[in-house]
Design a protein around this motif. Structure first.
Motif, PDB file in Angstrom:
ATOM      1  N   ALA A 170       1.347  87.497  15.447  1.00  0.00           N
ATOM      2  CA  ALA A 170       1.337  87.097  16.858  1.00  0.00           C
ATOM      3  C   ALA A 170      -0.034  87.319  17.479  1.00  0.00           C
ATOM      4  CB  ALA A 170       2.400  87.877  17.618  1.00  0.00           C
ATOM      5  N   THR A 171      -0.662  88.440  17.135  1.00  0.00           N
ATOM      6  CA  THR A 171      -1.968  88.771  17.706  1.00  0.00           C
ATOM      7  C   THR A 171      -3.031  87.758  17.304  1.00  0.00           C
ATOM      8  OG1 THR A 171      -1.459  91.131  17.791  1.00  0.00           O
ATOM      9  CG2 THR A 171      -3.786  90.512  17.742  1.00  0.00           C
ATOM     10  N   TRP A 172      -3.086  87.418  16.024  1.00  0.00           N
ATOM     11  CA  TRP A 172      -4.141  86.548  15.532  1.00  0.00           C
ATOM     12  C   TRP A 172      -3.858  85.072  15.802  1.00  0.00           C
ATOM     13  CZ3 TRP A 172      -8.705  88.323  14.379  1.00  0.00           C
ATOM     14  CH2 TRP A 172      -8.834  89.671  14.025  1.00  0.00           C
ATOM     15  N   ALA A 173      -2.588  84.713  15.996  1.00  0.00           N
ATOM     16  CA  ALA A 173      -2.264  83.307  16.224  1.00  0.00           C
ATOM     17  C   ALA A 173      -2.577  82.865  17.648  1.00  0.00           C
ATOM     18  CB  ALA A 173      -0.783  83.051  15.916  1.00  0.00           C
ATOM     19  N   LEU A 174      -2.407  83.764  18.631  1.00  0.00           N
ATOM     20  CA  LEU A 174      -2.530  83.353  20.032  1.00  0.00           C
ATOM     21  C   LEU A 174      -3.885  82.737  20.374  1.00  0.00           C
ATOM     22  CD1 LEU A 174      -1.307  83.129  22.831  1.00  0.00           C
ATOM     23  CD2 LEU A 174      -2.062  85.481  23.285  1.00  0.00           C
ATOM     24  N   PRO A 175      -5.030  83.379  20.072  1.00  0.00           N
ATOM     25  CA  PRO A 175      -6.308  82.741  20.436  1.00  0.00           C
ATOM     26  C   PRO A 175      -6.491  81.383  19.777  1.00  0.00           C
ATOM     27  CG  PRO A 175      -6.636  85.042  19.812  1.00  0.00           C
ATOM     28  CD  PRO A 175      -5.236  84.692  19.435  1.00  0.00           C
ATOM     29  N   PHE A 176      -6.011  81.246  18.545  1.00  0.00           N
ATOM     30  CA  PHE A 176      -6.166  79.978  17.839  1.00  0.00           C
ATOM     31  C   PHE A 176      -5.317  78.892  18.495  1.00  0.00           C
ATOM     32  CE2 PHE A 176      -5.591  76.936  14.380  1.00  0.00           C
ATOM     33  CZ  PHE A 176      -6.895  76.810  13.916  1.00  0.00           C
ATOM     34  N   VAL A 177      -4.102  79.245  18.891  1.00  0.00           N
ATOM     35  CA  VAL A 177      -3.229  78.276  19.553  1.00  0.00           C
ATOM     36  C   VAL A 177      -3.836  77.835  20.880  1.00  0.00           C
ATOM     37  CG1 VAL A 177      -0.959  77.951  20.622  1.00  0.00           C
ATOM     38  CG2 VAL A 177      -1.143  79.104  18.425  1.00  0.00           C
ATOM     39  N   LEU A 178      -4.397  78.770  21.628  1.00  0.00           N
ATOM     40  CA  LEU A 178      -5.044  78.408  22.890  1.00  0.00           C
ATOM     41  C   LEU A 178      -6.265  77.519  22.640  1.00  0.00           C
ATOM     42  CD1 LEU A 178      -4.799  81.790  24.818  1.00  0.00           C
ATOM     43  CD2 LEU A 178      -3.373  79.754  25.080  1.00  0.00           C
ATOM     44  N   GLY A 179      -6.954  77.753  21.528  1.00  0.00           N
ATOM     45  CA  GLY A 179      -8.052  76.858  21.158  1.00  0.00           C
ATOM     46  C   GLY A 179      -7.555  75.446  20.880  1.00  0.00           C
ATOM     47  N   LEU A 180      -6.377  75.328  20.244  1.00  0.00           N
ATOM     48  CA  LEU A 180      -5.787  74.010  20.022  1.00  0.00           C
ATOM     49  C   LEU A 180      -5.440  73.339  21.345  1.00  0.00           C
ATOM     50  CD1 LEU A 180      -3.410  74.756  16.998  1.00  0.00           C
ATOM     51  CD2 LEU A 180      -5.636  73.619  16.943  1.00  0.00           C
ATOM     52  N   ALA A 181      -5.031  74.155  22.330  1.00  0.00           N
ATOM     53  CA  ALA A 181      -4.729  73.602  23.650  1.00  0.00           C
ATOM     54  C   ALA A 181      -5.978  73.003  24.289  1.00  0.00           C
ATOM     55  CB  ALA A 181      -4.140  74.684  24.550  1.00  0.00           C
ATOM     56  N   VAL A 182      -7.144  73.610  24.041  1.00  0.00           N
ATOM     57  CA  VAL A 182      -8.404  73.049  24.538  1.00  0.00           C
ATOM     58  C   VAL A 182      -8.675  71.699  23.871  1.00  0.00           C
ATOM     59  CG1 VAL A 182     -10.901  73.385  24.643  1.00  0.00           C
ATOM     60  CG2 VAL A 182      -9.364  75.307  25.095  1.00  0.00           C
ATOM     61  N   LEU A 183      -8.428  71.632  22.574  1.00  0.00           N
ATOM     62  CA  LEU A 183      -8.687  70.387  21.850  1.00  0.00           C
ATOM     63  C   LEU A 183      -7.792  69.254  22.329  1.00  0.00           C
ATOM     64  CD1 LEU A 183      -9.169  71.700  18.192  1.00  0.00           C
ATOM     65  CD2 LEU A 183     -10.927  71.019  19.834  1.00  0.00           C
ATOM     66  N   GLU A 184      -6.541  69.584  22.672  1.00  0.00           N
ATOM     67  CA  GLU A 184      -5.637  68.529  23.116  1.00  0.00           C
ATOM     68  C   GLU A 184      -5.774  68.227  24.604  1.00  0.00           C
ATOM     69  OE1 GLU A 184      -1.634  69.814  22.314  1.00  0.00           O
ATOM     70  OE2 GLU A 184      -1.446  70.720  24.310  1.00  0.00           O
ATOM     71  N   GLY A 185      -6.573  69.014  25.333  1.00  0.00           N
ATOM     72  CA  GLY A 185      -6.875  68.716  26.719  1.00  0.00           C
ATOM     73  C   GLY A 185      -5.996  69.369  27.759  1.00  0.00           C
ATOM     74  N   SER A 186      -5.056  70.230  27.345  1.00  0.00           N
ATOM     75  CA  SER A 186      -4.186  70.890  28.324  1.00  0.00           C
ATOM     76  C   SER A 186      -4.804  72.174  28.877  1.00  0.00           C
ATOM     77  CB  SER A 186      -2.828  71.196  27.694  1.00  0.00           C
ATOM     78  OG  SER A 186      -2.972  71.953  26.507  1.00  0.00           O
ATOM     79  N   LEU A 187      -5.966  72.567  28.354  1.00  0.00           N
ATOM     80  CA  LEU A 187      -6.687  73.748  28.832  1.00  0.00           C
ATOM     81  C   LEU A 187      -8.169  73.492  28.623  1.00  0.00           C
ATOM     82  CD1 LEU A 187      -6.384  76.759  29.840  1.00  0.00           C
ATOM     83  CD2 LEU A 187      -6.479  77.423  27.434  1.00  0.00           C
ATOM     84  N   ASP A 188      -8.985  73.834  29.636  1.00  0.00           N
ATOM     85  CA  ASP A 188     -10.425  73.648  29.448  1.00  0.00           C
ATOM     86  C   ASP A 188     -11.076  74.931  28.941  1.00  0.00           C
ATOM     87  OD1 ASP A 188     -10.751  75.338  31.660  1.00  0.00           O
ATOM     88  OD2 ASP A 188     -10.999  73.679  33.061  1.00  0.00           O
ATOM     89  N   ALA A 189     -12.358  74.835  28.599  1.00  0.00           N
ATOM     90  CA  ALA A 189     -13.059  75.965  27.994  1.00  0.00           C
ATOM     91  C   ALA A 189     -13.145  77.152  28.950  1.00  0.00           C
ATOM     92  CB  ALA A 189     -14.464  75.537  27.559  1.00  0.00           C
ATOM     93  N   VAL A 190     -13.342  76.877  30.244  1.00  0.00           N
ATOM     94  CA  VAL A 190     -13.407  77.968  31.218  1.00  0.00           C
ATOM     95  C   VAL A 190     -12.067  78.682  31.303  1.00  0.00           C
ATOM     96  CG1 VAL A 190     -13.747  78.526  33.651  1.00  0.00           C
ATOM     97  CG2 VAL A 190     -15.229  76.847  32.544  1.00  0.00           C
ATOM     98  N   GLY A 191     -10.983  77.908  31.349  1.00  0.00           N
ATOM     99  CA  GLY A 191      -9.659  78.507  31.383  1.00  0.00           C
ATOM    100  C   GLY A 191      -9.382  79.344  30.144  1.00  0.00           C
ATOM    101  N   LEU A 192      -9.820  78.839  28.986  1.00  0.00           N
ATOM    102  CA  LEU A 192      -9.648  79.606  27.750  1.00  0.00           C
ATOM    103  C   LEU A 192     -10.364  80.950  27.842  1.00  0.00           C
ATOM    104  CD1 LEU A 192      -8.795  79.866  24.758  1.00  0.00           C
ATOM    105  CD2 LEU A 192     -10.906  78.662  24.165  1.00  0.00           C
ATOM    106  N   GLY A 193     -11.607  80.929  28.346  1.00  0.00           N
ATOM    107  CA  GLY A 193     -12.361  82.178  28.474  1.00  0.00           C
ATOM    108  C   GLY A 193     -11.688  83.153  29.418  1.00  0.00           C
ATOM    109  N   VAL A 194     -11.146  82.653  30.524  1.00  0.00           N
ATOM    110  CA  VAL A 194     -10.470  83.519  31.490  1.00  0.00           C
ATOM    111  C   VAL A 194      -9.228  84.154  30.866  1.00  0.00           C
ATOM    112  CG1 VAL A 194      -9.169  83.538  33.659  1.00  0.00           C
ATOM    113  CG2 VAL A 194     -11.348  82.315  33.518  1.00  0.00           C
ATOM    114  N   VAL A 195      -8.437  83.350  30.169  1.00  0.00           N
ATOM    115  CA  VAL A 195      -7.188  83.851  29.578  1.00  0.00           C
ATOM    116  C   VAL A 195      -7.486  84.891  28.494  1.00  0.00           C
ATOM    117  CG1 VAL A 195      -5.155  83.203  28.231  1.00  0.00           C
ATOM    118  CG2 VAL A 195      -5.891  81.775  30.135  1.00  0.00           C
TER     119      VAL A 195
END
Length: 411
Positions: A38-63
């Protein structure tokens, strides 16, 4: 507290491996594995969200930043609570907190970065709270002669999680959606909360308890009673601050600018994990007469990582350097955790483990934040040279403390 075992009184290897068949340890192992995935999967999944456009890079950094803040805030508090109220309830509460917060990250995806950030802070707090509690619970579930094998099995699970977590997350994201994968991560945290067995009973204390700050300070007092711990923690913190920062920032730059692609980055990261798996298998049954010195040598081997990037040899040598560094880090980690569980007074074990995590991995984000400006100011070559020297010198200096030789006060 029982005295440290002498080098000649080594546990029987067959008896040590038998811990892997103990139902209580198997439950603990699966719980720690679930938390690692769970720990290692979360950042990668959020990175996938950036690729698909549901989260931007700034939002990823904040989260990710709020997740780290939650982790660092929870580690010292969890150490106190795990020593005060027993370890199993803290594991349960931390896992349930992360399990409850992760669906809120999915809910906020594409609609509210604020909701995601708050939920990520709670999830990070659950992640941070379970670390010292799991460390202390292992000492309660496993008898002393089999703890090194048990710690090696747990670190194997961690390394497999770092290897498989992002891969499985990407696969499931392709088959379903990022939101569904986040719900799967919540399910892993639920398993981490519910699977581990009960440990010892909560300690009884006559009279009123001191405050949380005072109780955490008692963990520092206990840590200072063990000179090898202070020396080893200083060496580990220095290596994480410099060497890990090199891997996080300089390795991608060298892979792109010198070798012309991300292949070296991917191969080196994979090689490091494979080396760590080999190192964990090695120390699962290896009992040298001077475990502390060998552990410091393993930690110092991380100097090969910045050195390889400095010399820019054939890519195969860079990958080989990271494989050897991976072996070395587990030659350090497993005896280190085992020594803490053996030498530290049991009623203070979670607090001392919190001190360990807080200084070593808690300062890692600071190193990552500083190395990029350092490279811009002084250049890549001087920074890599300094990092290589620090990674080699810090463990060597730790060996000057006599008790470091055996990770024990009695030398």
């Amino acid at each position: 507290m029982s005295p440290s075992p002498s080098p000649s009184a080594m546990p029987d290897p067959a008896a040590a491996w038998s811990v892997l068949l103990e139902p209580r340890f198997v439950r603990l192992w699966f719980g720690t594995t679930a938390s690692g995935l769970a720990t290692w999967a979360l950042p990668f999944v959020l990175g996938l969200a950036v690729l698909e456009g549901s989260l931007d890079a700034v939002g990823l950094g904040v989260v990710l930043a709020t997740r780290t803040v939650g982790f660092l805030a929870a580690v010292p508090l969890a150490g106190v609570l795990a020593d005060r109220y027993a370890r199993r309830p803290v594991v349960l509460a931390s896992g349930l907190a992360a399990a409850a917060a992760t669906p809120l990250i999915a809910l906020g995806l594409g609609t509210s970065v604020l909701l995601m950030a708050v939920a990520a802070a709670v999830a990070g707090a659950g992640q941070g709270a379970c670390r010292p509690a799991f460390q202390a619970l292992t000492a309660e579930v496993v008898d002393p002669d089999r703890r090194q094998t048990a710690n090696a099995a747990i670190t194997l699970a961690v390394r497999v999680s770092t290897l498989l977590g992002p891969t499985l997350a990407a696969l499931f994201a392709l088959l379903t959606s990022v939101q569904t994968v986040l719900l799967g991560i919540a399910a892993l945290w639920l398993l981490a909360a519910l699977l581990p067995p009960a440990g010892g009973a909560a300690p009884t204390v006559a009279g009123p308890r001191p405050g949380v700050v005072r109780e955490f300070a008692d963990g520092f007092v206990e840590a200072r009673r063990h000179p090898w711990f202070g020396a080893g923690l200083a060496a580990l913190t220095a290596v994480v601050f410099t060497g890990y920062s090199v891997t996080g920032v300089a390795l991608p730059l060298v892979s792109r600018d010198v070798y012309g692609s991300e292949v070296v980055l991917a191969a080196a990261a994979t090689g490091y994990t494979v080396g760590a798996l080999l190192g964990a298998l090695l120390v699962a049954r290896w009992r040298p007469s001077s475990p502390g010195w060998w552990a410091m040598a393993g930690l110092g081997v991380y100097a090969l990582a910045p050195l390889a990037l400095l010399l820019t040899p054939h890519p195969a040598f860079v990958v080989a350097a990271y494989v050897v560094a991976g072996v070395g880090i587990e030659v350090f980690n497993v005896p280190w955790f085992t020594a803490i569980q053996r030498e530290v007074e049991p009623r203070l074990l979670a607090r001392v483990s919190s001190v360990d995590f807080l200084f070593s991995y808690g300062l890692a984000p600071v190193g990552l934040a500083l190395i990029a400006p350092a490279i811009l100011t002084f250049g890549l070559t001087p920074v890599l040279a300094v990092c290589a020297v620090v990674c080699l010198a810090a463990p060597a200096l730790a060996c000057l403390v006599p008790s470091t030789r055996r990770f024990a006060r009695a030398v």
